[in-house]
Motif scaffolding. Structure first.
Motif, PDB file in Angstrom:
ATOM      1  N   TRP A   1      29.955  20.770  54.090  1.00  0.00           N
ATOM      2  CA  TRP A   1      30.886  19.824  54.695  1.00  0.00           C
ATOM      3  C   TRP A   1      32.254  20.456  54.862  1.00  0.00           C
ATOM      4  O   TRP A   1      32.696  21.229  54.027  1.00  0.00           O
ATOM      5  CB  TRP A   1      31.052  18.581  53.818  1.00  0.00           C
TER       6      TRP A   1
ATOM      7  N   MET B   1      37.323  12.762  60.164  1.00  0.00           N
ATOM      8  CA  MET B   1      37.663  14.102  60.640  1.00  0.00           C
ATOM      9  C   MET B   1      36.895  15.125  59.810  1.00  0.00           C
ATOM     10  O   MET B   1      37.430  15.759  58.915  1.00  0.00           O
ATOM     11  CB  MET B   1      39.171  14.323  60.528  1.00  0.00           C
TER      12      MET B   1
ATOM     13  N   ALA C   1      39.343   9.549  57.963  1.00  0.00           N
ATOM     14  CA  ALA C   1      38.100   9.645  57.185  1.00  0.00           C
ATOM     15  C   ALA C   1      36.940  10.181  58.015  1.00  0.00           C
ATOM     16  O   ALA C   1      35.897  10.520  57.467  1.00  0.00           O
ATOM     17  CB  ALA C   1      37.743   8.286  56.604  1.00  0.00           C
TER      18      ALA C   1
ATOM     19  N   ASP D   1      24.569  10.803  58.242  1.00  0.00           N
ATOM     20  CA  ASP D   1      24.322   9.541  57.544  1.00  0.00           C
ATOM     21  C   ASP D   1      23.926   8.473  58.548  1.00  0.00           C
ATOM     22  O   ASP D   1      24.550   8.341  59.600  1.00  0.00           O
ATOM     23  CB  ASP D   1      25.586   9.089  56.811  1.00  0.00           C
ATOM     24  N   GLU D   2      22.924   7.700  58.209  1.00  0.00           N
ATOM     25  CA  GLU D   2      22.463   6.654  59.104  1.00  0.00           C
ATOM     26  C   GLU D   2      23.598   5.675  59.414  1.00  0.00           C
ATOM     27  O   GLU D   2      24.252   5.163  58.510  1.00  0.00           O
ATOM     28  CB  GLU D   2      21.296   5.910  58.446  1.00  0.00           C
ATOM     29  N   GLY D   3      23.837   5.461  60.697  1.00  0.00           N
ATOM     30  CA  GLY D   3      24.882   4.519  61.082  1.00  0.00           C
ATOM     31  C   GLY D   3      26.277   5.124  61.105  1.00  0.00           C
ATOM     32  O   GLY D   3      27.227   4.468  61.494  1.00  0.00           O
ATOM     33  N   GLY D   4      26.403   6.379  60.672  1.00  0.00           N
ATOM     34  CA  GLY D   4      27.712   7.022  60.654  1.00  0.00           C
ATOM     35  C   GLY D   4      28.034   7.666  61.989  1.00  0.00           C
ATOM     36  O   GLY D   4      27.268   7.556  62.948  1.00  0.00           O
TER      37      GLY D   4
END
Lengths: 384, 600
Positions: free
Chosen positions: A203, A217, A215, A137-140
């Motif tokens: 996932w 992990m 959150a 995810d962008e920015g994640g």
């Protein structure tokens, strides 16, 4: 035709997509059954309620309740027995599906899972781990990627180095808690790779609350074809820049306690060369005081090796010495990679001539940050 | 045939001057002291009502903040501005309480907030909610008694509750706790090196347990000893049966959590190895101990609510409750079976044989619950149903509680639980049962008994508007969470992967609708207290004892000891007290050979 469309819609709402293996499909079918069972009872009960409320609403002609029995043994027996029978059926379906997940196959690929605040470390039978980090995810944040072959039975042997975690693969519809004092595990069959793709990503989330970064992990389990997996498995550690590989291992196994910058950290010593806090100087080639009164003139490769494999042998003064041993969890080449990465963070490290460590980085940005920004585009290193 | 004159106000001249229990007697300061030292169960009930509602407000604020944080996933976004500088923004933070440069602060705050929400709502709101407030006020009156069996103990339990709550709030004010309300070991015994905040919060739960035990004990003795002359066990209103079953659970199960929490404190402070494997303990042992209490306690939360529903449905449809004994015994049945199913919270941590046994036992508890729902719906059959606020809430309960019950099935079945455990599905299921069950029933109960408690009517239109928002908001907030859970969203996550965002947005918008609903209810109640019409003694035509006395009741409840002459739901035989037979006609057959009995 229409019933199929309804089923597809429900499947999409429930699980986003078609179950990818037979076991998953049979669990989804059970969930659909429970859904329709619930819809039946709910519509029946709410329908009756609505009907009674409208029909028997208080109005001039209906100011009192017309006497009716306030008890009926047959009716009450009926609505005790019928739900009981359906509950027995639901219990049995649940039991069968459960046993299927618990029984391990003899031909399975056994993967070792170590949970630690706040990352998953998966170890293959040869002792190696992930060689890839990816940001989805962008920015994640970046998550480690673990390759597994398609259509293969997998058994997980899981344990934790600190608190309780829970290893959940939503696409496989199964999770199990990961305990600090025992092995747990489950079995599943990996799905086939879709025809129109060369991989299927699943996932992995931690489902048991474990603290600050619970959150984050997560990991990605990447299903690829058997040939690709074998190729990857054979070549994964070859030709990789050891510093880069060391950084990936650091980020999947060490980052939960250690840092690569100079900010004060009372959990574990910093890896940054020349970092100073708690009365110590850190990093490769710098002197170190131990809590038993001894000291070392300069941290060297042997000291680092010993600290990874037998952390309690020498504990840096001011620290509790909580680090678990990583003996047996790292291939030799990985251990060397970690040492190379550790060296690269210090001015006392061996001189590089391949430019892997950017010594002219902009002020305020640590080498780790610089490397982080490279890795998403460079994650296929060591792969075909 | 006979007209029995029992509770006409003023009939007993000895108590002629006795006024409302709310009437202040000794000036402003005197009134405060009078309330603070009162042993009147009604005043204690009202104090509990305000205390638990304050806690509901605190816990609700935390919930709104949690939902606001989840509007966006936590991401560090960098954008290059026109002048070439790079701007970093962090999304998915708690409004007004975040550090724009540090995402870690945001998730730490989130972890403290969801713990705060859970601990407050469970230990300080929902466990004492119905029994301690409405139960305290109405259990003695519905039995025809002057007070509970041990009035001083009753006041003591209120003070214990207040002190326990202060401990809890203190641990939050002083920095907060991030263990979740379940305090799972070894996380709770190792987190936060200056461990006293966790100890303080655990101590709060421990102290609150005593309040719960004492209230339960008091109610059990009251039900056994203080029933009005002529009132047998099966003449008791079902609300009493429900509170009675609740009290049994409170007295039997709460000591277990007390011991468990004490062991936890011992482990933290003195490093006695009980639960932490590093000290030689077993973390799953903690979970067994914890759920041995905390599963029965969900029935402490829901049983009194079921009792309220039995009352509301019968009174507002003027109908004898269907299957009185089945409902009464299912309350006791639920109380009994509730002690045997705790393992279903730990399916992902137990062996196969134990899990299978607990799964089977879990389905057992579904049966008495289903029986109750069937009985309630049958009660509506051929009734005379009025859709006022209490009745709307009772119907709302049937709707949401049925969803809560049915979604329990995939959690009780082993195969599906391994997927849904610790996901948003559990969060949704739990809220459908606890909020859609207990809170909805409690609001209904408060509306039903409000005129009796405070002597004022409320605006029906306002209350119905509030109810509409609550219903809509509740379902929008929590129904989406079933899908989030099935699709793979784990609970207690400060952030999430992008694919879950749409459903999170819907859920957060729902929480705003809920807020509007509760604010409307608050306004309606404040308006009622300040400018409400005076309530008649029996506005709904109820037959239980509380409707025989005045609104609000006099200090000793009744002018003289009431006599039980009819069942609590004999709407077809008796004209309700203080009611006109014109408005409350009896069905013709009752008068054929037996003149209707009226209570003047």
């Amino acid at each position: 035709m229409t019933t199929l469309a309804i089923t597809d819609t429900i499947q999409e709402w429930f699980f986003r997509e078609e179950g990818s293996t037979e076991a998953v499909q049979s669990l989804d079918a059970f969930m659909h059954f429970l859904w329709w069972h619930s819809v039946f009872w709910f519509v029946l009960l709410m329908g009756l309620t609505a009907y009674f409320v409208i029909k028997y609403r208080r109005r001039p002609g209906n100011m009192y309740a017309v006497p009716s029995p306030s008890h009926n043994t047959w009716l009450e027996t009926f609505w005790t027995v019928v739900p009981s029978l359906t509950l027995i059926v639901i219990f049995l379906f649940g039991f069968w599906g459960y046993i299927d997940k618990m029984v391990s196959r003899s031909d399975a690929l056994e993967l070792n899972i170590k949970g630690a605040k706040w990352s998953w470390a998966l170890t293959y039978p040869d002792g190696s781990g992930s060689t890839t980090l990816e940001r989805i995810d962008e920015g994640g944040v970046e998550f480690p990627v673990y390759y597994v072959p398609e259509n293969t039975n997998i058994t997980l042997r899981m344990s934790s180095t600190d608190v309780i975690h829970s290893f959940w693969i939503p696409d496989m519809r199964v999770k199990m808690d990961v305990m600090p004092n025992r092995y747990t595990g489950y079995s599943f069959t990996t799905p086939p790779v879709p025809d129109d793709a060369d991989k299927k990503d699943m996932w992995v989330f931690c489902a048991e609350y474990c603290g600050d970064n619970h959150a984050e992990m997560a990991s990605i389990m990447r299903v690829v074809s058997l040939e690709k997996y074998e190729e990857w498995n054979r070549d994964k550690l070859k030709g990789m820049n050891p510093i880069k590989l060391g950084e990936i291992i650091f980020k999947t196994k060490c980052v939960t306690c250690h840092r690569v910058d100079a900010t004060e950290n009372s959990t574990a010593p910093s890896w940054k060369g020349g970092a100073q806090f708690l009365g110590q100087t850190f990093g490769y080639g710098f002197p170190v005081q131990f809590n038993n009164g001894t000291s070392l003139e300069a941290r060297d490769a042997n000291y680092i090796r010993e600290s990874i494999l037998n952390p309690q042998a020498k504990v840096v003064a001011g620290y509790a010495g909580n680090m678990p041993s990583f003996d047996g969890q790292l291939a030799d080449v990985e251990l060397e990679a970690l040492i190379a990465y550790y060296q690269s963070l210090s001015e006392h490290g061996p001189k590089m001539d391949d430019g892997a460590v950017d010594t002219e980085e902009p002020a305020g940005e640590s080498p780790a940050d610089a490397a982080t920004q490279d890795s998403p585009t460079d994650d296929t290193a060591g792969q075909p | 045939m006979t007209t029995i004159d029992t509770n006409t106000p003023g009939a007993d001249h000895a108590h002629h001057d006795e006024g409302s229990y709310l009437k202040p007697k000794y000036g402003a300061l005197g009134t405060v002291i009078q309330w603070a030292t009162t042993i009147d169960h009604k005043k204690i009930g009202v104090m509990y009502l305000f205390a638990v509602m304050f806690m509901f407000f605190l816990g609700g604020m935390a919930a709104l903040a949690v939902r606001a944080e989840l509007l966006e996933p936590t991401r560090t976004m960098t954008t290059e501005l026109a002048d070439g500088t790079i701007q970093t923004t962090i999304t998915g933070q708690i409004p007004l309480w975040s550090d724009p440069d540090n995402a870690a602060v945001g998730s730490n705050n989130y972890n403290r907030l969801f713990t705060l929400h859970g601990a407050i709502m469970v230990f300080m709101f929902i466990v004492p909610s119905v029994p301690a407030s409405l139960g305290n006020f109405f259990l003695p009156i519905m039995l025809g008694a002057k007070d509970v069996a041990f009035p001083r103990l009753n006041l003591l339990s209120w003070y214990i509750y207040v002190f326990g709550s202060i401990f809890g709030i203190l641990s939050i004010v002083l920095g907060g706790v991030d263990t979740g309300w379940t305090f799972y070991t070894p996380y709770s015994t190792t987190t936060d090196p200056d461990h006293w905040r966790v100890v303080l919060m655990v101590l709060a739960a421990f102290v609150l347990g005593f309040s719960s035990i004492l209230t339960g004990l008091n109610f059990i003795v009251t039900v056994h000893k203080l029933r009005a002359p002529g009132m047998g066990w099966f003449d008791m209103p079902l609300f009493i049966w429900a509170v009675y079953a609740t009290s049994i659970i409170q007295v039997l199960a709460t000591p277990v959590i007390g011991i468990t929490l004490l062991l936890l404190i011992f482990e933290r402070l003195f490093h006695v190895g009980i639960f932490d494997p590093a000290l030689g303990g077993d973390p799953v042992l903690y979970q067994h101990f914890f759920w041995f209490y905390s599963h029965p306690v969900v029935y402490v939360m829901i049983l009194p609510a079921m009792g309220i529903i039995s009352e509301l449905l019968a009174v507002h449809s003027r109908k004898h409750i269907f299957g009185y004994r089945a409902i009464a015994f299912s309350s006791l049945g639920i109380a009994g079976v509730s002690f045997l199913v705790w393992g279903h919270h730990i399916f992902t941590a137990m062996g196969e044989l134990v899990s299978t046994l607990f799964s089977a036992l879990t389905f057992l508890v579904a049966i008495p619950t289903a029986i109750k729902v069937f009985n309630w719906i049958s009660t509506l059959y051929k009734g005379s149903i009025i859709l006022n606020t209490p009745m709307i809430y009772a119907l709302m309960f049937l709707f949401t509680f049925s969803i809560g019950g049915l979604t329990g099935l995939p959690l009780g079945a082993l195969a599906t639980d391994l997927h849904l455990h610790d996901s948003y599905f559990v969060v949704a299921h739990f809220h459908y049962v606890m909020m859609g069950g207990t809170v909805i029933a409690m609001i209904g109960g408060i509306h039903h008994w409000w005129p009796k408690m405070f002597g004022k009517m409320y605006s029906e239109k306002g209350a119905l508007t509030g109810a509409a928002f609550v219903f809509l908001g509740f379902n929008v907030t929590f129904f989406t969470q079933f899908f989030l859970g099935m699709q793979g969203m784990p609970r207690r996550y400060a952030s999430y992967v992008d694919e879950f965002q749409t459903l999170h947005i819907v859920s957060t918008v729902g929480s705003w609708l809920l807020l509007v609903g509760f604010l409307i209810h608050l306004l309606v109640f404040v308006h009622s207290l300040l400018a409400g019409k005076k309530a008649p003694p029996n506005p709904w035509g109820g037959l239980t004892f509380e409707w025989e006395t005045e609104s609000p009741p006099i200090e000793h409840n009744f002018h003289h000891e009431p006599l039980c002459q009819h069942g609590p739901y004999d709407f077809d035989k008796v004209v309700p007290p203080h009611c006109d037979a014109k408005d409350y006609p009896l069905p013709p057959q009752a008068g054929a050979d037996d003149a209707p009995r009226t209570i003047a």
